[in-house]
Write a protein that holds these residues in place. Structure first.
Motif: not given
Length: 272
Positions: A37-51
């Motif tokens: 789902y993250a790929d579908e929304h173009n969400f960068d998981l590299e920033n996941e921890d900070e977000i």
């Protein structure tokens, strides 16, 4: 940050809805579904921890403030109770009137606290917590029967990609206002998904007629973003449910009806 929060909320809810239909969920399964789902929304998981850290900080701040306000209200209530007992014992009418005024003011403060707990911050509809606290028991079953409608915006990702998340948020606020005009309980269930609970004696056909009318009213309008106009539509699915039916099964049934409706409406409305 607000846009990232919004996207992360959508992904989380989509993942949650997917795994509720599965018998077994391992960490790796959850991770793969979330990543999809993250790929579908173009969400960068590299920033996941900070977000996630920032979201957690905001949640902790909200809960701390809520706890502080609740403690203050409890202390005021205790003081007013003591004052009332003193006024009644001494037959002090003036003090009793003061206590009544303070109690009414406290009641209004408590109502505001309840609103902050149960209200979706963006659309001012109810949130999932309100749904669970008012309609669902500890076994995730409905306390009483009714008719549930699930509403999903069409081409919402396209709206965000074309006009930006600020316009996307305004679209959500607009749709929420149209749904609230039905004078029923409206819940923001996910990113661009809403649920409406109709009373137990509301036939599915009646709920469908009212939602169709709302959809036609929205389709008749041209929404404006900057110098361009676009069309907005939604799909919906309706199902009646009985007391002690599982929430997940009712949602699944409504979802199925909604996606059938989405196929039909997208034949008619092919974009924004």
């Amino acid at each position: 940050m607000e846009n990232e929060n919004h996207t992360l909320e959508i992904i989380t809810n989509e993942t949650r809805d997917k795994i509720t239909k599965m018998d077994v969920v391992t960490p790796s399964i959850y991770s793969s579904i979330f990543s999809k789902y993250a790929d579908e929304h173009n969400f960068d998981l590299e920033n996941e921890d900070e977000i996630s850290r920032k979201i957690l900080q905001e949640e902790c701040s909200f809960l701390t403030e809520l706890q502080s306000q609740t403690t203050q209200s409890a202390n005021k209530l205790s003081e007013n109770t003591n004052k009332a007992l003193t006024a009644m014992r001494d037959k002090n009418e003036s003090l009793l009137q003061d206590v009544l005024k303070e109690t009414e003011s406290l009641r209004m403060e408590v109502e505001k606290l309840k609103e902050s707990v149960y209200q979706d911050e963006l659309t001012h509809t109810y949130n999932r917590k309100w749904l669970h606290d008012h309609f669902i028991d500890f076994d995730q079953k409905f306390i009483k029967g009714g008719t549930l409608a699930i509403i999903d915006l069409n081409y919402f990702k396209l709206i965000n990609d074309t006009h930006g998340h600020i316009i996307g948020d305004k679209v959500l606020i607009f749709v929420a206002a149209q749904l609230k005009a039905l004078e029923r309980n409206v819940i923001r269930y996910g990113g661009d998904e809403f649920i409406i609970i109709f009373e137990e004696n509301t036939p599915e056909a009646t709920a469908m007629k009212r939602l169709n009318k709302t959809r036609e009213n929205i389709l008749a309008k041209k929404l404006k973003a900057h110098d361009t106009k676009f069309t907005l539509s939604f799909s919906f699915g309706i199902t009646a449910f009985k007391a002690q039916e599982e929430l997940a099964k009712v949602i699944e049934r409504a979802d199925k009806n909604m996606y059938e409706d989405k196929i039909q409406i997208k034949k008619r409305v092919t974009g924004i």
